[in-house]
Design a protein around this motif. Sequence first.
Motif, PDB file in Angstrom:
ATOM      1  N   LEU A   1       8.516  -2.093  -6.560  1.00  0.00           N
ATOM      2  CA  LEU A   1       8.562  -2.754  -5.268  1.00  0.00           C
ATOM      3  C   LEU A   1       8.221  -4.211  -5.515  1.00  0.00           C
ATOM      4  N   ILE A   2       9.150  -5.092  -5.205  1.00  0.00           N
ATOM      5  CA  ILE A   2       8.908  -6.523  -5.364  1.00  0.00           C
ATOM      6  C   ILE A   2       8.769  -7.125  -3.973  1.00  0.00           C
ATOM      7  N   LEU A   3       7.625  -7.713  -3.720  1.00  0.00           N
ATOM      8  CA  LEU A   3       7.343  -8.351  -2.435  1.00  0.00           C
ATOM      9  C   LEU A   3       7.297  -9.859  -2.660  1.00  0.00           C
ATOM     10  N   LEU A   4       8.152 -10.576  -1.968  1.00  0.00           N
ATOM     11  CA  LEU A   4       8.238 -12.025  -2.118  1.00  0.00           C
ATOM     12  C   LEU A   4       7.929 -12.674  -0.780  1.00  0.00           C
ATOM     13  N   GLU A   5       6.902 -13.482  -0.797  1.00  0.00           N
ATOM     14  CA  GLU A   5       6.399 -14.060   0.447  1.00  0.00           C
ATOM     15  C   GLU A   5       6.766 -15.538   0.562  1.00  0.00           C
TER      16      GLU A   5
ATOM     17  N   ILE B   1       0.840  -1.203   0.000  1.00  0.00           N
ATOM     18  CA  ILE B   1       0.000   0.000   0.000  1.00  0.00           C
ATOM     19  C   ILE B   1       0.873   1.250   0.000  1.00  0.00           C
ATOM     20  N   ALA B   2       1.883   1.275   0.856  1.00  0.00           N
ATOM     21  CA  ALA B   2       2.776   2.438   0.916  1.00  0.00           C
ATOM     22  C   ALA B   2       3.498   2.633  -0.415  1.00  0.00           C
ATOM     23  N   GLY B   3       3.920   1.545  -1.038  1.00  0.00           N
ATOM     24  CA  GLY B   3       4.588   1.636  -2.335  1.00  0.00           C
ATOM     25  C   GLY B   3       3.668   2.178  -3.414  1.00  0.00           C
ATOM     26  N   LEU B   4       2.446   1.667  -3.459  1.00  0.00           N
ATOM     27  CA  LEU B   4       1.482   2.137  -4.463  1.00  0.00           C
ATOM     28  C   LEU B   4       1.160   3.613  -4.272  1.00  0.00           C
ATOM     29  N   VAL B   5       0.957   4.020  -3.031  1.00  0.00           N
ATOM     30  CA  VAL B   5       0.672   5.430  -2.733  1.00  0.00           C
ATOM     31  C   VAL B   5       1.854   6.302  -3.161  1.00  0.00           C
ATOM     32  N   GLY B   6       3.062   5.770  -3.011  1.00  0.00           N
ATOM     33  CA  GLY B   6       4.261   6.513  -3.391  1.00  0.00           C
ATOM     34  C   GLY B   6       4.578   6.452  -4.879  1.00  0.00           C
ATOM     35  N   GLY B   7       3.751   5.772  -5.662  1.00  0.00           N
ATOM     36  CA  GLY B   7       3.946   5.737  -7.106  1.00  0.00           C
ATOM     37  C   GLY B   7       4.766   4.572  -7.632  1.00  0.00           C
ATOM     38  N   ALA B   8       5.019   3.579  -6.803  1.00  0.00           N
ATOM     39  CA  ALA B   8       5.801   2.418  -7.245  1.00  0.00           C
ATOM     40  C   ALA B   8       4.915   1.412  -7.972  1.00  0.00           C
ATOM     41  N   PHE B   9       5.516   0.670  -8.856  1.00  0.00           N
ATOM     42  CA  PHE B   9       4.880  -0.455  -9.526  1.00  0.00           C
ATOM     43  C   PHE B   9       5.098  -1.643  -8.597  1.00  0.00           C
ATOM     44  N   ALA B  10       4.063  -2.090  -7.903  1.00  0.00           N
ATOM     45  CA  ALA B  10       4.183  -3.132  -6.888  1.00  0.00           C
ATOM     46  C   ALA B  10       3.913  -4.502  -7.491  1.00  0.00           C
ATOM     47  N   LEU B  11       4.869  -5.396  -7.290  1.00  0.00           N
ATOM     48  CA  LEU B  11       4.768  -6.769  -7.771  1.00  0.00           C
ATOM     49  C   LEU B  11       4.849  -7.698  -6.582  1.00  0.00           C
ATOM     50  N   ARG B  12       4.072  -8.776  -6.628  1.00  0.00           N
ATOM     51  CA  ARG B  12       4.072  -9.694  -5.482  1.00  0.00           C
ATOM     52  C   ARG B  12       4.144 -11.123  -5.963  1.00  0.00           C
ATOM     53  N   GLY B  13       5.066 -11.860  -5.378  1.00  0.00           N
ATOM     54  CA  GLY B  13       5.199 -13.276  -5.661  1.00  0.00           C
ATOM     55  C   GLY B  13       5.159 -14.051  -4.364  1.00  0.00           C
ATOM     56  N   ARG B  14       4.790 -15.307  -4.486  1.00  0.00           N
ATOM     57  CA  ARG B  14       4.676 -16.122  -3.277  1.00  0.00           C
ATOM     58  C   ARG B  14       5.154 -17.537  -3.581  1.00  0.00           C
ATOM     59  N   ALA B  15       6.011 -18.031  -2.734  1.00  0.00           N
ATOM     60  CA  ALA B  15       6.438 -19.418  -2.848  1.00  0.00           C
ATOM     61  C   ALA B  15       5.458 -20.290  -2.064  1.00  0.00           C
ATOM     62  N   ALA B  16       5.311 -21.506  -2.503  1.00  0.00           N
ATOM     63  CA  ALA B  16       4.458 -22.461  -1.804  1.00  0.00           C
ATOM     64  C   ALA B  16       5.222 -23.770  -1.666  1.00  0.00           C
ATOM     65  N   GLU B  17       4.810 -24.559  -0.725  1.00  0.00           N
ATOM     66  CA  GLU B  17       5.540 -25.776  -0.396  1.00  0.00           C
ATOM     67  C   GLU B  17       5.694 -26.717  -1.589  1.00  0.00           C
TER      68      GLU B  17
END
Length: 167
Positions: free
Chosen positions: A103-107, A12-28
Amino acid sequence: VGKSRLLDELRIAGLVGGAFALRGRAAELDAPYQMWREPLRRLVLNTDLSDYDAGVLKEILADMDDLLDRPVTAAPIIEPDQASKRLLSVISSLFSRQKQPMLILLEDLHWARAENLTVLEQITQMVAGLPLLIVGSYRTDERLELAPTLRTLPTLHLKRLTSDEIV
């Protein structure tokens, strides 16, 4: 406890600041490159791709024809080791062409397969020249050897929240 929520707030903070936010998630039980599929889909929609790049990415993005709204010919079949290098090169190129802050968020990196970590390591080598922030979350009690794999990255160890600390 709280890893996903923390990443949500960062997004949310990244989007508000104008960043292109990408999110990836690893799974078992991930498929190869699964953690990067959603971020790459978003980048494909944001970037002009050559037929060659699209064909290489089609190896892991089966819906490439739909994403680009045109037929995409798969890249020629080559030796697996060379195919991995070719894919890594195209992914790196895709990230390097981005001009907007990202902003790349990796979970759940504790479940990441080796090829996911290889992509991450490659991209982190490019960070100095890009408007890019990468934030990943993982549980140290799930995969103790992950931290040495990414030893060049700064880490912030957060303790579990107690019941009283959870709001």
